[in-house]
Scaffold this motif. Structure first.
Motif, PDB file in Angstrom:
ATOM      1  N   GLY A  33       0.823  -1.208   0.000  1.00 51.79           N
ATOM      2  CA  GLY A  33       0.000   0.000   0.000  1.00 51.79           C
ATOM      3  C   GLY A  33       0.854   1.253   0.000  1.00 51.79           C
ATOM      4  O   GLY A  33       2.082   1.204  -0.014  1.00 51.79           O
ATOM      5  N   ASN A  34       0.204   2.357   0.035  1.00 54.66           N
ATOM      6  CA  ASN A  34       0.896   3.634   0.029  1.00 54.66           C
ATOM      7  C   ASN A  34       1.272   3.994   1.462  1.00 54.66           C
ATOM      8  O   ASN A  34       0.421   4.065   2.335  1.00 54.66           O
ATOM      9  N   MET A  35       2.533   4.248   1.724  1.00 57.03           N
ATOM     10  CA  MET A  35       3.022   4.560   3.069  1.00 57.03           C
ATOM     11  C   MET A  35       3.259   6.053   3.271  1.00 57.03           C
ATOM     12  O   MET A  35       3.528   6.487   4.365  1.00 57.03           O
ATOM     13  N   VAL A  36       3.177   6.845   2.221  1.00 52.55           N
ATOM     14  CA  VAL A  36       3.625   8.238   2.264  1.00 52.55           C
ATOM     15  C   VAL A  36       2.453   9.200   2.086  1.00 52.55           C
ATOM     16  O   VAL A  36       1.562   8.975   1.283  1.00 52.55           O
ATOM     17  N   THR A  37       2.477  10.271   2.877  1.00 51.60           N
ATOM     18  CA  THR A  37       1.609  11.422   2.647  1.00 51.60           C
ATOM     19  C   THR A  37       2.522  12.569   2.242  1.00 51.60           C
ATOM     20  O   THR A  37       3.387  12.981   3.018  1.00 51.60           O
ATOM     21  N   PHE A  38       2.356  13.052   1.012  1.00 49.39           N
ATOM     22  CA  PHE A  38       3.200  14.142   0.505  1.00 49.39           C
ATOM     23  C   PHE A  38       2.313  15.339   0.182  1.00 49.39           C
ATOM     24  O   PHE A  38       1.575  15.333  -0.792  1.00 49.39           O
ATOM     25  N   PRO A  39       2.354  16.401   1.006  1.00 47.15           N
ATOM     26  CA  PRO A  39       1.508  17.561   0.781  1.00 47.15           C
ATOM     27  C   PRO A  39       2.215  18.696   0.028  1.00 47.15           C
ATOM     28  O   PRO A  39       3.440  18.794   0.015  1.00 47.15           O
ATOM     29  N   VAL A  40       1.409  19.515  -0.592  1.00 51.57           N
ATOM     30  CA  VAL A  40       1.859  20.807  -1.106  1.00 51.57           C
ATOM     31  C   VAL A  40       0.953  21.843  -0.448  1.00 51.57           C
ATOM     32  O   VAL A  40      -0.215  21.571  -0.191  1.00 51.57           O
ATOM     33  N   GLY A  41       1.497  23.003  -0.140  1.00 53.47           N
ATOM     34  CA  GLY A  41       0.697  23.964   0.587  1.00 53.47           C
ATOM     35  C   GLY A  41       1.096  25.394   0.315  1.00 53.47           C
ATOM     36  O   GLY A  41       2.107  25.669  -0.334  1.00 53.47           O
ATOM     37  N   LEU A  42       0.284  26.299   0.828  1.00 51.31           N
ATOM     38  CA  LEU A  42       0.546  27.731   0.734  1.00 51.31           C
ATOM     39  C   LEU A  42       0.268  28.346   2.096  1.00 51.31           C
ATOM     40  O   LEU A  42      -0.796  28.122   2.677  1.00 51.31           O
ATOM     41  N   VAL A  66      -0.424  12.915  -2.912  1.00 51.35           N
ATOM     42  CA  VAL A  66      -0.034  11.541  -2.597  1.00 51.35           C
ATOM     43  C   VAL A  66      -0.444  11.290  -1.156  1.00 51.35           C
ATOM     44  O   VAL A  66      -0.002  11.986  -0.247  1.00 51.35           O
ATOM     45  N   HIS A  67      -1.329  10.297  -0.948  1.00 53.84           N
ATOM     46  CA  HIS A  67      -1.791   9.973   0.403  1.00 53.84           C
ATOM     47  C   HIS A  67      -2.230   8.521   0.457  1.00 53.84           C
ATOM     48  O   HIS A  67      -2.578   7.930  -0.564  1.00 53.84           O
ATOM     49  N   PRO A  68      -2.214   7.912   1.654  1.00 55.67           N
ATOM     50  CA  PRO A  68      -2.610   6.515   1.796  1.00 55.67           C
ATOM     51  C   PRO A  68      -4.107   6.310   1.555  1.00 55.67           C
ATOM     52  O   PRO A  68      -4.920   7.093   2.041  1.00 55.67           O
TER      53      PRO A  68
END
Length: 96
Positions: A33-42, A66-68
């Motif tokens: 499964g997906n193990m990573v949460t990768f955010p972009v933000g302002l 990108v999120h589980p």
């Protein structure tokens, strides 16, 4: 585990525009499964004086491309208030 990348532009007069989202890795998640949460933000911030003390107020919106699976975060909104503590030690502690 959490990690962070950051960038800030300071146009002046106490304002800041940038980003500092938290990347998350769940090492115990299923390896398929997906193990990573990768955010972009302002983030937008402003330093103002509250009495004699400068305080930074900030608000940041984040989107996680990108999120589980279905239970991972997709969006969040963060608010922060950071007091700026005045210099506690007068002068140079290492000599001249």
């Amino acid at each position: 585990m959490a990690d962070r990348y950051f960038f800030v532009y300071l146009p002046g007069h106490g304002w800041g525009i940038g980003t500092s989202p938290n990347m998350l890795v769940n090492w115990y998640a299923n390896k398929n499964g997906n193990m990573v949460t990768f955010p972009v933000g302002l983030q937008i911030s402003k330093v103002i004086k509250v009495g004699p003390l400068p305080v930074k107020f900030a608000v940041q919106g984040q989107y996680m491309p990108v999120h589980p699976d279905v239970f991972g975060q997709k969006w969040n909104l963060q608010f922060a208030m950071t007091p700026v503590i005045p210099k506690l030690i007068k002068g140079n502690i290492f000599g001249n």
